[in-house]
Design a protein around this motif. Structure first.
Motif, PDB file in Angstrom:
ATOM      1  N   GLU A  98      55.848  75.432  -4.427  1.00 38.00           N
ATOM      2  CA  GLU A  98      56.121  75.397  -5.825  1.00 38.00           C
ATOM      3  C   GLU A  98      54.913  75.616  -6.492  1.00 38.00           C
ATOM      4  N   ALA A  99      53.721  74.903  -5.985  1.00 36.10           N
ATOM      5  CA  ALA A  99      52.232  74.995  -6.709  1.00 36.10           C
ATOM      6  C   ALA A  99      51.855  76.740  -6.558  1.00 36.10           C
ATOM      7  N   ALA A 100      52.342  77.388  -5.489  1.00 33.39           N
ATOM      8  CA  ALA A 100      52.020  78.795  -5.292  1.00 33.39           C
ATOM      9  C   ALA A 100      52.644  79.755  -6.443  1.00 33.39           C
ATOM     10  N   THR A 101      53.728  79.259  -7.221  1.00 36.25           N
ATOM     11  CA  THR A 101      54.177  79.963  -8.263  1.00 36.25           C
ATOM     12  C   THR A 101      53.337  79.833  -9.614  1.00 36.25           C
ATOM     13  N   TYR A 102      52.244  78.819  -9.596  1.00 34.16           N
ATOM     14  CA  TYR A 102      51.408  78.683 -10.794  1.00 34.16           C
ATOM     15  C   TYR A 102      50.067  79.076 -10.385  1.00 34.16           C
ATOM     16  N   SER A 103      49.669  79.101  -9.058  1.00 36.79           N
ATOM     17  CA  SER A 103      48.462  79.556  -8.555  1.00 36.79           C
ATOM     18  C   SER A 103      48.361  80.304  -7.344  1.00 36.79           C
ATOM     19  N   LYS A 104      47.809  81.520  -7.334  1.00 39.30           N
ATOM     20  CA  LYS A 104      47.629  82.277  -6.174  1.00 39.30           C
ATOM     21  C   LYS A 104      46.461  81.777  -5.199  1.00 39.30           C
ATOM     22  N   SER A 105      45.904  80.784  -5.449  1.00 43.19           N
ATOM     23  CA  SER A 105      44.869  80.288  -4.452  1.00 43.19           C
ATOM     24  C   SER A 105      45.472  80.117  -3.367  1.00 43.19           C
ATOM     25  N   ALA A 106      44.641  80.245  -2.186  1.00 43.94           N
ATOM     26  CA  ALA A 106      44.935  80.341  -0.742  1.00 43.94           C
ATOM     27  C   ALA A 106      45.099  78.722  -0.551  1.00 43.94           C
TER      28      ALA A 106
ATOM     29  N   ARG B 217      35.864  54.730  -7.798  1.00 45.21           N
ATOM     30  CA  ARG B 217      35.578  54.857  -6.650  1.00 45.21           C
ATOM     31  C   ARG B 217      35.977  56.533  -6.494  1.00 45.21           C
ATOM     32  N   GLY B 218      35.490  57.157  -5.500  1.00 46.90           N
ATOM     33  CA  GLY B 218      35.270  58.479  -5.560  1.00 46.90           C
ATOM     34  C   GLY B 218      36.105  59.343  -4.186  1.00 46.90           C
ATOM     35  N   MET B 219      36.866  60.401  -4.630  1.00 50.06           N
ATOM     36  CA  MET B 219      37.473  61.198  -3.525  1.00 50.06           C
ATOM     37  C   MET B 219      36.735  62.533  -3.545  1.00 50.06           C
ATOM     38  N   ALA B 220      35.751  63.013  -2.821  1.00 49.07           N
ATOM     39  CA  ALA B 220      35.335  64.392  -2.768  1.00 49.07           C
ATOM     40  C   ALA B 220      36.109  65.309  -1.670  1.00 49.07           C
ATOM     41  N   LEU B 221      36.195  66.557  -1.919  1.00 46.85           N
ATOM     42  CA  LEU B 221      37.123  67.210  -0.715  1.00 46.85           C
ATOM     43  C   LEU B 221      36.742  68.589  -0.814  1.00 46.85           C
ATOM     44  N   GLU B 222      36.285  69.038   0.470  1.00 46.13           N
ATOM     45  CA  GLU B 222      35.949  70.543   0.608  1.00 46.13           C
ATOM     46  C   GLU B 222      37.030  71.213   1.559  1.00 46.13           C
ATOM     47  N   PHE B 223      37.612  72.109   0.885  1.00 45.47           N
ATOM     48  CA  PHE B 223      38.699  72.859   1.869  1.00 45.47           C
ATOM     49  C   PHE B 223      38.168  74.117   2.207  1.00 45.47           C
ATOM     50  N   LYS B 224      38.294  74.385   3.680  1.00 45.74           N
ATOM     51  CA  LYS B 224      37.547  75.508   4.419  1.00 45.74           C
ATOM     52  C   LYS B 224      38.786  76.617   4.109  1.00 45.74           C
ATOM     53  N   LEU B 225      38.629  77.577   3.168  1.00 43.48           N
ATOM     54  CA  LEU B 225      39.813  78.571   3.217  1.00 43.48           C
ATOM     55  C   LEU B 225      39.297  79.793   4.067  1.00 43.48           C
ATOM     56  N   PRO B 226      40.503  80.426   4.385  1.00 45.56           N
ATOM     57  CA  PRO B 226      40.357  81.815   5.129  1.00 45.56           C
ATOM     58  C   PRO B 226      39.189  82.669   4.358  1.00 45.56           C
ATOM     59  N   GLY B 227      38.484  83.569   5.314  1.00 49.02           N
ATOM     60  CA  GLY B 227      37.437  84.074   4.702  1.00 49.02           C
ATOM     61  C   GLY B 227      36.148  83.592   4.342  1.00 49.02           C
ATOM     62  N   ASN B 228      35.890  82.487   4.955  1.00 46.87           N
ATOM     63  CA  ASN B 228      34.751  81.645   4.626  1.00 46.87           C
ATOM     64  C   ASN B 228      34.715  80.975   3.321  1.00 46.87           C
ATOM     65  N   LYS B 229      35.882  81.120   2.646  1.00 46.48           N
ATOM     66  CA  LYS B 229      35.857  80.957   1.026  1.00 46.48           C
ATOM     67  C   LYS B 229      36.055  79.167   1.094  1.00 46.48           C
ATOM     68  N   LEU B 230      35.965  78.671  -0.129  1.00 44.55           N
ATOM     69  CA  LEU B 230      35.632  77.184  -0.199  1.00 44.55           C
ATOM     70  C   LEU B 230      36.346  76.786  -1.396  1.00 44.55           C
ATOM     71  N   GLN B 231      37.040  75.636  -1.477  1.00 40.95           N
ATOM     72  CA  GLN B 231      37.586  75.120  -2.956  1.00 40.95           C
ATOM     73  C   GLN B 231      37.088  73.735  -2.725  1.00 40.95           C
TER      74      GLN B 231
ATOM     75  N   PRO C 167      32.101  70.602  -8.298  1.00 36.60           N
ATOM     76  CA  PRO C 167      33.420  70.696  -8.693  1.00 36.60           C
ATOM     77  C   PRO C 167      33.838  71.981  -9.293  1.00 36.60           C
ATOM     78  N   LEU C 168      32.797  73.079  -9.534  1.00 32.53           N
ATOM     79  CA  LEU C 168      32.815  74.477 -10.036  1.00 32.53           C
ATOM     80  C   LEU C 168      33.107  75.373  -8.723  1.00 32.53           C
ATOM     81  N   VAL C 169      33.023  74.899  -7.393  1.00 30.71           N
ATOM     82  CA  VAL C 169      33.112  75.492  -6.416  1.00 30.71           C
ATOM     83  C   VAL C 169      34.810  75.898  -6.259  1.00 30.71           C
ATOM     84  N   MET C 170      35.035  77.053  -6.675  1.00 27.40           N
ATOM     85  CA  MET C 170      36.702  77.395  -6.681  1.00 27.40           C
ATOM     86  C   MET C 170      37.012  78.594  -6.103  1.00 27.40           C
TER      87      MET C 170
ATOM     88  N   ILE D 113      42.218  79.356  -9.304  1.00 27.94           N
ATOM     89  CA  ILE D 113      41.976  78.070 -10.020  1.00 27.94           C
ATOM     90  C   ILE D 113      40.587  78.394 -10.850  1.00 27.94           C
ATOM     91  N   GLU D 114      40.669  77.960 -11.896  1.00 27.61           N
ATOM     92  CA  GLU D 114      39.487  78.327 -12.839  1.00 27.61           C
ATOM     93  C   GLU D 114      39.063  77.049 -13.693  1.00 27.61           C
TER      94      GLU D 114
END
Length: 316
Positions: A50-58, A88-102, A283-286, A290-291
């Motif tokens: 469902e999210a993929a219909t709004y964003s083409k992000s991997a 309290r904080g939660m920070a996430l780094e997603f390791k996407l294909p092609g060495n890309k990050l979110q 947070p601007l590593v996208m 996502i922009e």
């Protein structure tokens, strides 16, 4: 003339902000200037169709994506008590294909405590501990509150809501508005939060008096040894007119909401030497799809994080 003067007063540089953090919290060499106290965690993420219909992000490919997480307490005191009524904080780094990050960087209040960097800067000045008492000057804090209404909503939320019993029992909010771009290049304004599958649970007033100062990190380490901890990412779909550049103002409660995926944390560990320690959770590593919006707090965070990051990797 008045407008130009007012604009000048609002301008704060990233260097000034980090320097003020050091003045307020002290310098702790090699550590973050804000959200200093924390721990690392590892896990994975699976996005929804469902999210993929709004964003083409991997991020929303439906495939399993590795995640390096960090949980933290707001502020620059490494010994801040876990019973403090702070974010309290939660920070996430997603390791996407092609060495890309979110990166996704969140706190557990629905709103932020400043509409502009200047308000956050002034808060740091007002809450600097007095040398004679070790606590902020009540008069300075009162003067700040009286002149910065954009801080009020978050301050009231923190005052009314006790901290969580566990990092695993807390909502985490993106606080900013972002843009989802889909495969047809259609833009949708969104906000999001991560909701714990084990439920949101807060300390009782009695526990606030009796819990040790450093229970949160070990609690999460112990909990993940017994099994995984999960959050669902819920995304609000914006409508025309919804505020997109002010993280202190909430959207109407009736906005459409979708489930964008599930985060699973499988292990947690002290941050020293662990995978999250040297990550700058800007947070601007996208990734594509996502922009950012023109939220002045969101756009300011990146250069401020960079200044802090440069200092700590140099051991300063």
């Amino acid at each position: 003339m008045v407008a130009r003067h007012s604009l000048a007063q609002e301008q704060v540089t990233a260097d000034q902000m980090v320097t003020q953090m050091e003045d307020t919290y002290g310098v702790h060499p090699g550590q973050r200037r804000n959200h200093t106290k924390g721990l690392c965690a590892l896990g994975e993420w699976v996005g929804s169709k469902e999210a993929a219909t709004y964003s083409k992000s991997a991020l929303f490919s439906g495939k399993t994506i590795p995640v390096i997480a960090r949980f933290s307490n707001a502020g620059g005191f490494p010994d801040a008590p876990d019973t403090a009524k702070s974010a309290r904080g939660m920070a996430l780094e997603f390791k996407l294909p092609g060495n890309k990050l979110q990166h996704i960087t969140m706190i557990n209040t629905p709103m932020f405590g400043a509409a502009t960097p200047k308000t956050f800067f002034d808060l740091l000045v007002a809450t600097k501990p007095d040398a004679s008492t070790g606590k902020p000057d009540p008069k300075k804090v009162a003067a700040f509150k009286a002149t910065h209404p954009d801080n009020r909503a978050q301050a009231e939320f923190l005052e009314k809501n006790n901290p969580p019993v566990s990092y695993a029992n807390s909502d985490y909010f993106g606080i900013h508005t972002f843009k989802f771009i889909n495969a047809d290049n259609k833009t949708t304004l969104v906000r999001w939060k991560f909701v714990p599958q084990q439920g949101e649970k807060r300390l009782t007033d009695e526990q606030m008096k009796t819990m040790p100062a450093n229970f949160l990190a070990q609690e999460l380490i112990d909990r993940t040894k017994k099994g995984p901890v999960r959050w669902d990412m819920l995304v609000w779909i914006g409508q025309p007119g919804d505020p997109e550049d002010n993280p202190t103002v909430l959207w109407p409660a009736d906005r459409k909401q979708i489930k964008a995926g599930t985060l699973t944390i499988t292990s947690a560990m002290p941050q020293k030497g662990a995978a999250c320690e040297k990550i700058n959770y800007d947070p601007l590593v996208m990734a594509e799809g996502i922009e950012p919006t023109n939220d002045p707090i969101l756009t300011f965070r990146s250069p401020a994080y960079a200044v802090s990051f440069a200092k700590r990797i140099q051991g300063k």
